[in-house]
Design a protein around this motif. Structure first.
Motif, PDB file in Angstrom:
ATOM      1  N   TRP A   1       0.706  -1.400   0.105  1.00  0.00           N
ATOM      2  CA  TRP A   1      -0.162   0.131   0.085  1.00  0.00           C
ATOM      3  C   TRP A   1       0.934   1.133  -0.031  1.00  0.00           C
ATOM      4  N   THR A   2       1.852   1.359   0.790  1.00  0.00           N
ATOM      5  CA  THR A   2       2.755   2.671   0.949  1.00  0.00           C
ATOM      6  C   THR A   2       4.090   2.719   0.125  1.00  0.00           C
ATOM      7  N   GLY A   3       4.287   1.562  -0.391  1.00  0.00           N
ATOM      8  CA  GLY A   3       5.771   1.299  -1.113  1.00  0.00           C
ATOM      9  C   GLY A   3       6.850   1.391  -0.154  1.00  0.00           C
ATOM     10  N   HIS A   4       6.501   1.290   1.459  1.00  0.00           N
ATOM     11  CA  HIS A   4       7.757   1.221   2.428  1.00  0.00           C
ATOM     12  C   HIS A   4       7.601   0.071   3.253  1.00  0.00           C
ATOM     13  N   MET A   5       8.738  -0.408   3.665  1.00  0.00           N
ATOM     14  CA  MET A   5       8.675  -1.776   4.661  1.00  0.00           C
ATOM     15  C   MET A   5       8.580  -0.810   5.979  1.00  0.00           C
ATOM     16  N   TYR A   6       7.610  -1.526   6.766  1.00  0.00           N
ATOM     17  CA  TYR A   6       7.411  -0.894   8.435  1.00  0.00           C
ATOM     18  C   TYR A   6       8.703  -1.309   8.985  1.00  0.00           C
ATOM     19  N   ASP A   7       8.848  -0.543  10.117  1.00  0.00           N
ATOM     20  CA  ASP A   7       9.904  -0.759  11.074  1.00  0.00           C
ATOM     21  C   ASP A   7       9.927  -2.163  11.658  1.00  0.00           C
ATOM     22  N   THR A   8      10.549  -2.976  11.144  1.00  0.00           N
ATOM     23  CA  THR A   8      10.613  -4.331  11.509  1.00  0.00           C
ATOM     24  C   THR A   8      10.949  -4.603  13.158  1.00  0.00           C
TER      25      THR A   8
ATOM     26  N   TYR B   1       1.472   4.032  15.922  1.00  0.00           N
ATOM     27  CA  TYR B   1       2.834   4.567  15.411  1.00  0.00           C
ATOM     28  C   TYR B   1       3.669   4.107  14.541  1.00  0.00           C
ATOM     29  N   ILE B   2       3.515   2.586  14.439  1.00  0.00           N
ATOM     30  CA  ILE B   2       4.401   1.695  13.273  1.00  0.00           C
ATOM     31  C   ILE B   2       3.746   2.135  11.803  1.00  0.00           C
ATOM     32  N   ILE B   3       2.294   2.241  12.048  1.00  0.00           N
ATOM     33  CA  ILE B   3       1.487   2.412  10.638  1.00  0.00           C
ATOM     34  C   ILE B   3       1.751   3.746  10.313  1.00  0.00           C
ATOM     35  N   TRP B   4       1.843   4.771  11.145  1.00  0.00           N
ATOM     36  CA  TRP B   4       1.815   6.196  10.726  1.00  0.00           C
ATOM     37  C   TRP B   4       3.200   6.429  10.255  1.00  0.00           C
ATOM     38  N   LYS B   5       4.396   5.685  10.692  1.00  0.00           N
ATOM     39  CA  LYS B   5       5.704   5.881  10.315  1.00  0.00           C
ATOM     40  C   LYS B   5       5.947   5.201   9.057  1.00  0.00           C
ATOM     41  N   CYS B   6       5.308   4.054   8.717  1.00  0.00           N
ATOM     42  CA  CYS B   6       5.254   3.314   7.545  1.00  0.00           C
ATOM     43  C   CYS B   6       4.597   4.289   6.398  1.00  0.00           C
ATOM     44  N   ALA B   7       3.489   4.894   6.631  1.00  0.00           N
ATOM     45  CA  ALA B   7       2.918   5.553   5.836  1.00  0.00           C
ATOM     46  C   ALA B   7       3.699   6.926   5.396  1.00  0.00           C
ATOM     47  N   LYS B   8       4.472   7.391   6.302  1.00  0.00           N
ATOM     48  CA  LYS B   8       5.332   8.672   6.144  1.00  0.00           C
ATOM     49  C   LYS B   8       6.633   8.204   5.119  1.00  0.00           C
ATOM     50  N   GLY B   9       7.201   6.980   5.686  1.00  0.00           N
ATOM     51  CA  GLY B   9       8.596   6.778   4.856  1.00  0.00           C
ATOM     52  C   GLY B   9       9.076   5.532   5.244  1.00  0.00           C
ATOM     53  N   GLY B  10      10.074   5.283   4.786  1.00  0.00           N
ATOM     54  CA  GLY B  10      10.830   4.035   5.305  1.00  0.00           C
ATOM     55  C   GLY B  10      11.442   3.172   4.069  1.00  0.00           C
ATOM     56  N   GLN B  11      12.144   2.064   4.461  1.00  0.00           N
ATOM     57  CA  GLN B  11      13.073   1.513   3.539  1.00  0.00           C
ATOM     58  C   GLN B  11      12.033   1.140   2.181  1.00  0.00           C
ATOM     59  N   LYS B  12      12.525   1.566   0.842  1.00  0.00           N
ATOM     60  CA  LYS B  12      11.703   1.033  -0.415  1.00  0.00           C
ATOM     61  C   LYS B  12      11.498  -0.289  -0.534  1.00  0.00           C
ATOM     62  N   VAL B  13      10.419  -0.606  -1.000  1.00  0.00           N
ATOM     63  CA  VAL B  13      10.340  -2.294  -1.386  1.00  0.00           C
ATOM     64  C   VAL B  13      10.088  -2.467  -2.859  1.00  0.00           C
ATOM     65  N   SER B  14      10.118  -3.535  -3.206  1.00  0.00           N
ATOM     66  CA  SER B  14      10.039  -4.027  -4.560  1.00  0.00           C
ATOM     67  C   SER B  14       8.755  -4.159  -4.760  1.00  0.00           C
TER      68      SER B  14
END
Lengths: 531, 293
Positions: free
Chosen positions: A416-423, A486-499
């Motif tokens: 959905w976001t194109g980012h990996m969540y904070d694992t 917080y994890i959802i918010w952070k993932c929506a904002k940015g993070g490691q790009k995923v394929s």
């Protein structure tokens, strides 16, 4: 309305316009991804509100005696906590996932009836505004338990019509959502995707949608009879006029039992997607999974009176509902064994979605076993209306349905976001949730077997220890969910790009992994061909 | 933008552009429900809020259906969309069937279980002995406490039989109209569709007559125990559905008069016909189980 944004860089992309700007986008959207997002955010908000109510309950029960709230308000909290969690949190979450994922999984350009899709969502907002408003009415909010049994519920003050109309609107929303899902799956599958090639999540939702259409109107009828009994002098549920309060229980549970499968079948679908991906194997016994789901759905219509074993049914009724209920263990067992067999000799890895799916497998099964115990009518006489029941249905709903929904969020959020969540945080969230949920609910089995009744604000001192443990678990579990937000918010904002594929080996498991991450606003404009 | 999408050709699924009507519908239904709740709770503001909400709902229906009719007339709806509409309508009608099932279930339960039990049938004789020793199970009944006082019932082979004939006839006339539409015979279509909705409104009128008779002369009211409850809730919700169906027929007729629908493309007509047959079948159930048996 967004015609000005149409750009024409390629013939095959000429309607790949973006969304409208600002609030208009969300009010007028017909896009399944927008609507899915709104459903998911709505359900998260409701999960927090309903959770706060649960914490009021657990705070009051922390020690014996009356501490914080008056008994009427306590009853309102148990009632509205349940209504919000069932109709406002779990169901909208699965509908949100269906909106996002079903078109992506079956190769459809959108849901089949996109405007009605938006109507379903906004009706839900209207419904829960009414329900929450009912808390502030003279006489307090509805306090009869979520089952709204007469004659107790007819003593509700000005909140009664608001709560009933809230149920009407939420029901209309569910029916429209269900119609949309059926039509989308039946009419918009990509060429070559026969029904028995369809992934399990759309399959379980298809069956869930039939359940919804069959039982939500029945519930609407039942609460309408409550309304007329209270305001217009009918006597459906009053023996003086020839009616019977037990009639309400029959109609309610004819709805209520399929309703619990409405909450759990999509969860089965989610787990059936996740376990194969992280076992790097196809799902074991795909056809059996589909038929098991359909069998469970069929059985759900002929077991309802197991919620009413102590009401004074004829012996033949007790026997029939006891045996039909135990039959459900067969298809459910098929599912549990198939999930286990899927992992057998797989190369397993334990990313957060897999952890939640595994916790689901263990903990849902515990809830299933306690369900089997209370299916036995003579022993249910002991369990009925005790904390054992509370423990049972929370095990199937919290580490069952809710864990599956969380697994789905972690599994598909990168898409959905194109980012990996904070694992790292996600794993902390998992372990805190998994530990505290057991601290919270496992002791309630002991309390129930020892005889503690449900829906009471005070209790005998013999129950004090386990209640305190349970309340500690509740606050731990509640606070862990702030981490989830917080994890959802952070993932929506940015993070490691995923394929596009996100999880290695995921591509073989579904069409959703063939579109880029984040999924573009419009996908499968041209239907993919499935071989 | 809608035109831009029409240019995609007829094989592509039509995704409609954004619309304000769903949000308008949600807000106005919220206001309607709020107002109705206020009426029930005895607030003097209630009726005005409810009317305001209802006016808004009517506005939403005009606007939303207006948009859809306009898109249909512009040929945006291809075979795939048509199929979605058909499936959607089918399952909507099924949900309506289940709504009536709840009330038929209540009727069955009262007649077969709760009333005989109150009369002391089988193992329930103690209930009768201790609670209602003077009560003998019978149907119709307003229960052991005689809620609402003595009442008389409406005989099946009076007005209800006439209403049955009216609805069955309307089922025939709409079928004739449908065949005429498919044959391109617009004259017959207009006459028989008009006949259908006139029969529908005639049914509603006679039903109102029956209700007035029941309330004024027979003392049969919504408060006449479980008989009055099931009688008025079943026939009342059915009457509401006939009214909605007749309005749908009227709208379809007005569209026919404006030249809408072709022999091959007339989903709205068929959906209305399905709905009409559905209210017809429910009536047959009512006639048999509420009035006759």
């Amino acid at each position: 309305m967004s015609a000005t944004q149409t750009h024409g860089h390629a013939a095959d992309h000429h309607d790949d316009h973006g969304p409208a700007k600002g609030i208009t986008r969300w009010l007028t959207t017909t896009n399944h991804k927008d609507i899915g997002t709104m459903y998911l955010v709505f359900s998260l908000v409701m999960f927090l509100i309903g959770g706060a109510m649960a914490l009021v309950i657990r705070a009051e029960l922390f020690v014996p005696g009356m501490q914080l709230v008056d008994p009427g308000f306590f009853n309102t909290m148990t009632t509205v906590h349940a209504l919000i969690m069932v109709f406002g949190a779990v169901m909208p979450a699965t509908v949100g996932l269906a909106n996002w994922m079903i078109p992506l999984q079956i190769g459809a350009p959108d849901m089949a009836l996109p405007r009605m899709n938006n109507f379903s969502f906004w009706l839900l907002v209207a419904a829960f505004s009414l329900l929450i408003l009912s808390l502030f009415m003279p006489g307090g909010g509805p306090a009869s338990g979520w089952t709204l049994y007469p004659p107790l519920v007819l003593q509700t003050g000005d909140a009664l019509p608001l709560a009933i109309f809230a149920i009407h609107l939420a029901g209309a929303s569910s029916i429209m959502g269900a119609i949309n899902i059926i039509v989308t799956i039946m009419n918009l599958r990509a060429p070559g995707m026969t029904l028995l090639k369809m992934p399990l999540f759309p399959w379980t939702w298809l069956i869930t949608a039939y359940l919804l259409i069959a039982v939500m109107p029945v519930f609407a009828g039942a609460v309408t009879m409550l309304l007329t009994d209270h305001f217009f002098g009918t006597t459906f549920f009053a023996a003086a006029g020839g009616g019977d309060p037990v009639l309400y229980q029959h109609i309610f549970w004819f709805f209520g039992h399929p309703e619990v499968y409405i909450m759990i079948l999509p969860a089965f679908g989610i787990v059936s997607e996740i376990i194969p991906t992280f076992s790097r194997k196809p799902l074991f016994g795909y056809d059996a999974m589909v038929y098991a789901t359909a069998s469970i759905a069929f059985l759900s219509f002929i077991v309802w009176a197991h919620h009413m074993f102590t009401v004074g049914m004829p012996l033949a009724g007790e026997m029939f509902f006891m045996l039909s209920t135990m039959l459900i263990a067969v298809p459910t067992g098929v599912k549990v064994f198939n999930w286990t067999a899927t992992m057998w000799k797989g190369s397993l890895s334990f990313e957060t979605p897999m952890l939640f799916a595994l916790a689901f497998l263990f903990l849902f099964t515990i809830g299933g076993f306690s369900g089997l115990m209370m299916a036995i009518a003579p022993v249910d006489f002991q369990y009925h209306d005790t904390y054992f029941i509370v423990a049972h249905f929370h095990y199937v709903l919290v580490p069952g349905a809710v864990f599956a929904i969380m697994a789905a969020v972690y599994y598909w959020m990168p898409k959905w976001t194109g980012h990996m969540y904070d694992t790292k945080l996600a794993n902390i969230h998992f372990w805190m949730s998994a530990i505290f949920v057991n601290v919270l609910f496992f002791p309630q089995h002991f309390l129930g077997l020892a005889g503690m009744p449900r829906r009471i604000p005070d209790y005998s001192t013999q129950f004090a220890d386990w209640n305190m443990v349970s309340s500690i678990g509740a606050f731990g579990f509640g606070l862990s969910q702030l981490l989830f937000v917080y994890i959802i918010w952070k993932c929506a904002k940015g993070g490691q790009k995923v394929s596009a594929e996100v999880w290695d080996g995921a591509r073989v498991h579904g069409l959703e992994w063939t579109v880029p991450s984040p999924a573009p606003y419009h996908t499968f404009d041209e239907a993919p061909v499935v071989k | 933008m809608a035109q831009a999408q029409a240019a995609h050709g007829s094989d592509k699924y039509y995704i409609p552009h954004g619309s304000k009507w769903p949000a308008v519908g949600a807000v106005t239904l919220f206001v309607t429900m709020l107002g109705t709740a206020a009426v029930l709770n005895g607030s003097s503001m209630g009726p005005w809020i409810a009317y305001l909400g209802l006016a808004g709902v009517a506005y939403m229906f005009f606007g939303w259906f207006g948009t859809v009719i306009d898109e249909s007339q512009r040929g945006l709806y291809n075979a795939g969309v048509d199929r979605s509409f058909r499936m959607g309508m089918t399952w909507f009608i099924f949900s309506e069937v289940m709504f009536f099932a709840a009330f038929f279930g209540a009727l069955y339960y009262a007649r077969q279980l709760s009333v005989p039990w109150l009369g002391g049938e089988g193992s329930r004789f103690m209930t009768n002995l201790f609670l209602w020793p003077d009560f003998e199970a019978s149907w119709p009944t307003n229960g052991p406490a005689g809620i609402g006082g003595d009442f008389q019932t409406i005989p099946a082979f009076g007005l209800p039989a006439i209403n049955t004939a009216i609805l069955l006839t309307s089922g025939v006339t709409i079928t004739i109209a449908h065949h005429a539409l498919k044959a391109g015979n617009r004259g017959v279509l207009k006459i028989f569709l008009a006949l259908t909705f006139l029969l529908g409104f005639a049914f509603v009128g006679l039903q109102a007559e029956e209700y007035i008779h029941a309330y004024k002369e027979l003392n049969l009211t919504l408060g006449s125990g479980v008989y009055g409850s099931t009688f008025f809730m079943l026939t009342g919700f059915h009457g509401l559905h006939v009214t909605i169906g007749a309005i749908m027929l009227l709208v379809i007729w007005l569209r026919v008069m404006k030249g809408h629908f072709t022999p091959t493309h007339h989903f709205a007509f068929e959906a209305t016909a399905w709905y009409w047959h559905f209210v017809d079948v429910v009536w047959l159930g009512l006639f048999i189980f509420v009035y006759w048996l």
